[in-house]
Motif scaffolding. Structure first.
Motif, PDB file in Angstrom:
ATOM      1  N   ILE A 158       0.693  -1.135   0.041  1.00 44.76           N
ATOM      2  CA  ILE A 158      -0.091   0.019  -0.005  1.00 44.76           C
ATOM      3  C   ILE A 158       0.863   1.254   0.020  1.00 44.76           C
ATOM      4  N   THR A 159       1.969   1.296   0.780  1.00 44.83           N
ATOM      5  CA  THR A 159       2.860   2.448   0.712  1.00 44.83           C
ATOM      6  C   THR A 159       3.564   2.712  -0.440  1.00 44.83           C
ATOM      7  N   TRP A 160       3.934   1.495  -1.155  1.00 42.21           N
ATOM      8  CA  TRP A 160       4.482   1.670  -2.401  1.00 42.21           C
ATOM      9  C   TRP A 160       3.667   2.156  -3.389  1.00 42.21           C
ATOM     10  N   ARG A 161       2.222   1.668  -3.406  1.00 44.33           N
ATOM     11  CA  ARG A 161       1.403   2.472  -4.299  1.00 44.33           C
ATOM     12  C   ARG A 161       1.323   3.750  -4.274  1.00 44.33           C
ATOM     13  N   ILE A 162       1.225   4.580  -2.948  1.00 48.00           N
ATOM     14  CA  ILE A 162       0.969   5.780  -2.674  1.00 48.00           C
ATOM     15  C   ILE A 162       2.368   6.551  -3.071  1.00 48.00           C
ATOM     16  N   ALA A 163       3.438   5.872  -2.825  1.00 45.48           N
ATOM     17  CA  ALA A 163       5.015   6.741  -2.798  1.00 45.48           C
ATOM     18  C   ALA A 163       5.483   6.561  -4.091  1.00 45.48           C
ATOM     19  N   LYS A 164       5.058   5.782  -5.129  1.00 46.41           N
ATOM     20  CA  LYS A 164       5.709   5.478  -6.494  1.00 46.41           C
ATOM     21  C   LYS A 164       5.803   6.857  -7.191  1.00 46.41           C
ATOM     22  N   PRO A 165       4.342   7.453  -7.394  1.00 45.09           N
ATOM     23  CA  PRO A 165       4.372   8.625  -8.411  1.00 45.09           C
ATOM     24  C   PRO A 165       4.993   9.739  -7.868  1.00 45.09           C
ATOM     25  N   ALA A 166       4.968   9.848  -6.456  1.00 42.20           N
ATOM     26  CA  ALA A 166       5.765  10.973  -5.761  1.00 42.20           C
ATOM     27  C   ALA A 166       7.178  10.736  -6.240  1.00 42.20           C
ATOM     28  N   LEU A 167       7.762   9.725  -5.842  1.00 46.24           N
ATOM     29  CA  LEU A 167       9.091   9.276  -6.313  1.00 46.24           C
ATOM     30  C   LEU A 167       9.604   9.507  -7.636  1.00 46.24           C
ATOM     31  N   ILE A 168       9.047   9.043  -8.614  1.00 44.83           N
ATOM     32  CA  ILE A 168       9.015   9.374 -10.008  1.00 44.83           C
ATOM     33  C   ILE A 168       9.254  10.662 -10.098  1.00 44.83           C
ATOM     34  N   THR A 169       8.085  11.494  -9.946  1.00 40.17           N
ATOM     35  CA  THR A 169       8.132  12.985 -10.119  1.00 40.17           C
ATOM     36  C   THR A 169       9.195  13.526  -9.714  1.00 40.17           C
ATOM     37  N   PHE A 170       9.619  13.350  -8.165  1.00 38.72           N
ATOM     38  CA  PHE A 170      10.539  13.818  -7.617  1.00 38.72           C
ATOM     39  C   PHE A 170      12.039  13.678  -8.427  1.00 38.72           C
ATOM     40  N   CYS A 171      12.243  12.447  -8.864  1.00 41.14           N
ATOM     41  CA  CYS A 171      13.424  12.039  -9.615  1.00 41.14           C
ATOM     42  C   CYS A 171      13.408  12.659 -10.838  1.00 41.14           C
ATOM     43  N   THR A 172      12.366  12.810 -11.497  1.00 39.95           N
ATOM     44  CA  THR A 172      12.409  13.368 -12.997  1.00 39.95           C
ATOM     45  C   THR A 172      12.534  14.965 -12.951  1.00 39.95           C
ATOM     46  N   ARG A 173      12.055  15.448 -11.746  1.00 41.30           N
ATOM     47  CA  ARG A 173      12.372  16.911 -11.595  1.00 41.30           C
ATOM     48  C   ARG A 173      13.864  17.300 -11.474  1.00 41.30           C
ATOM     49  N   LYS A 174      14.716  16.515 -10.367  1.00 37.30           N
ATOM     50  CA  LYS A 174      15.980  16.574 -10.183  1.00 37.30           C
ATOM     51  C   LYS A 174      16.648  16.371 -11.375  1.00 37.30           C
ATOM     52  N   VAL A 175      16.542  15.374 -12.376  1.00 39.90           N
ATOM     53  CA  VAL A 175      17.356  14.991 -13.212  1.00 39.90           C
ATOM     54  C   VAL A 175      17.167  16.383 -14.075  1.00 39.90           C
ATOM     55  N   MET A 176      15.705  16.666 -14.198  1.00 37.92           N
ATOM     56  CA  MET A 176      15.735  17.894 -15.292  1.00 37.92           C
ATOM     57  C   MET A 176      16.557  19.035 -14.745  1.00 37.92           C
ATOM     58  N   SER A 177      16.381  19.444 -13.429  1.00 35.83           N
ATOM     59  CA  SER A 177      17.003  20.522 -12.937  1.00 35.83           C
ATOM     60  C   SER A 177      18.554  20.184 -12.974  1.00 35.83           C
ATOM     61  N   MET A 178      18.847  19.013 -12.876  1.00 36.59           N
ATOM     62  CA  MET A 178      20.510  19.017 -13.186  1.00 36.59           C
ATOM     63  C   MET A 178      20.996  19.170 -14.515  1.00 36.59           C
ATOM     64  N   ILE A 179      20.296  18.677 -15.531  1.00 39.43           N
ATOM     65  CA  ILE A 179      20.576  19.069 -16.987  1.00 39.43           C
ATOM     66  C   ILE A 179      20.362  20.284 -17.243  1.00 39.43           C
ATOM     67  N   PHE A 180      19.220  20.999 -16.890  1.00 42.65           N
ATOM     68  CA  PHE A 180      18.895  22.390 -17.535  1.00 42.65           C
ATOM     69  C   PHE A 180      19.144  23.494 -16.120  1.00 42.65           C
ATOM     70  N   LYS A 181      20.459  23.562 -15.776  1.00 43.95           N
ATOM     71  CA  LYS A 181      20.501  24.404 -14.717  1.00 43.95           C
ATOM     72  C   LYS A 181      20.566  25.965 -15.243  1.00 43.95           C
ATOM     73  N   LYS A 182      19.944  26.811 -14.555  1.00 43.63           N
ATOM     74  CA  LYS A 182      19.698  28.098 -14.986  1.00 43.63           C
ATOM     75  C   LYS A 182      20.949  29.160 -13.973  1.00 43.63           C
ATOM     76  N   ASP A 183      21.561  29.587 -14.691  1.00 43.94           N
ATOM     77  CA  ASP A 183      22.495  30.531 -13.917  1.00 43.94           C
ATOM     78  C   ASP A 183      21.660  31.627 -13.110  1.00 43.94           C
ATOM     79  N   LYS A 184      21.942  31.506 -11.796  1.00 44.88           N
ATOM     80  CA  LYS A 184      21.229  32.701 -11.014  1.00 44.88           C
ATOM     81  C   LYS A 184      22.058  34.014 -11.053  1.00 44.88           C
ATOM     82  N   LYS A 185      21.311  35.122 -11.688  1.00 54.52           N
ATOM     83  CA  LYS A 185      22.459  36.296 -11.507  1.00 54.52           C
ATOM     84  C   LYS A 185      22.416  36.970 -10.241  1.00 54.52           C
ATOM     85  N   LYS A 186      23.502  37.363  -9.756  1.00 56.60           N
ATOM     86  CA  LYS A 186      23.724  37.936  -8.268  1.00 56.60           C
ATOM     87  C   LYS A 186      23.531  39.205  -8.437  1.00 56.60           C
ATOM     88  N   LYS A 187      22.767  39.755  -7.268  1.00 53.95           N
ATOM     89  CA  LYS A 187      22.407  41.323  -7.328  1.00 53.95           C
ATOM     90  C   LYS A 187      23.431  42.035  -6.472  1.00 53.95           C
TER      91      LYS A 187
END
Length: 127
Positions: A98-127
């Motif tokens: 039951i826990t895996w059925r609930i956590a699997k979509p959240a885990l996949i989404t989290f990993c996908t976002r992390k990979v996307m953010s590592m691939i497409f890093k945006k340079d943050k401008k310093k003020k």
């Protein structure tokens, strides 16, 4: 009133003009598509790869985690005093499923976002 008939040469000229206009329209459409691909090639490739990997990964995980679990599961209880530790241990496979059925979509989404953010890093401008 007599209808004017086109000569074969005039028919060829009309056909030539029509084909030239079709070619120009197709050329504009193709240039627009090439411009879109040139501007967004990284995102297009990443979305296609991550979509395929995500589907394969979820299929594999489903096959591993749900192998042979087509029956309905029932929580086990014992007639003697029930303690939470005993309850959790005796029903661990059911709770894990039951826990895996609930956590699997959240885990996949989290990993996908992390990979996307590592691939497409945006340079943050310093003020």
């Amino acid at each position: 009133m007599k209808k004017y008939k086109l000569t074969p040469f005039e028919k060829l000229q009309v056909e030539k003009e029509r084909l030239r206009e079709e070619r120009e329209t197709a050329e504009k459409r193709m240039l627009f598509q090439f411009r879109y691909i040139a501007d967004n090639w990284g995102m297009v490739i990443t979305k296609s790869i991550t979509g395929g990997v995500k589907n394969k990964l979820s299929e594999t995980i489903d096959n591993i985690s749900y192998a042979g679990t087509n029956r309905t599961t029932i929580f086990h209880t014992s007639p003697r005093k029930m303690k939470w530790g005993n309850f959790l241990i005796s029903n661990l496979p059911t709770i894990a499923q039951i826990t895996w059925r609930i956590a699997k979509p959240a885990l996949i989404t989290f990993c996908t976002r992390k990979v996307m953010s590592m691939i497409f890093k945006k340079d943050k401008k310093k003020k």
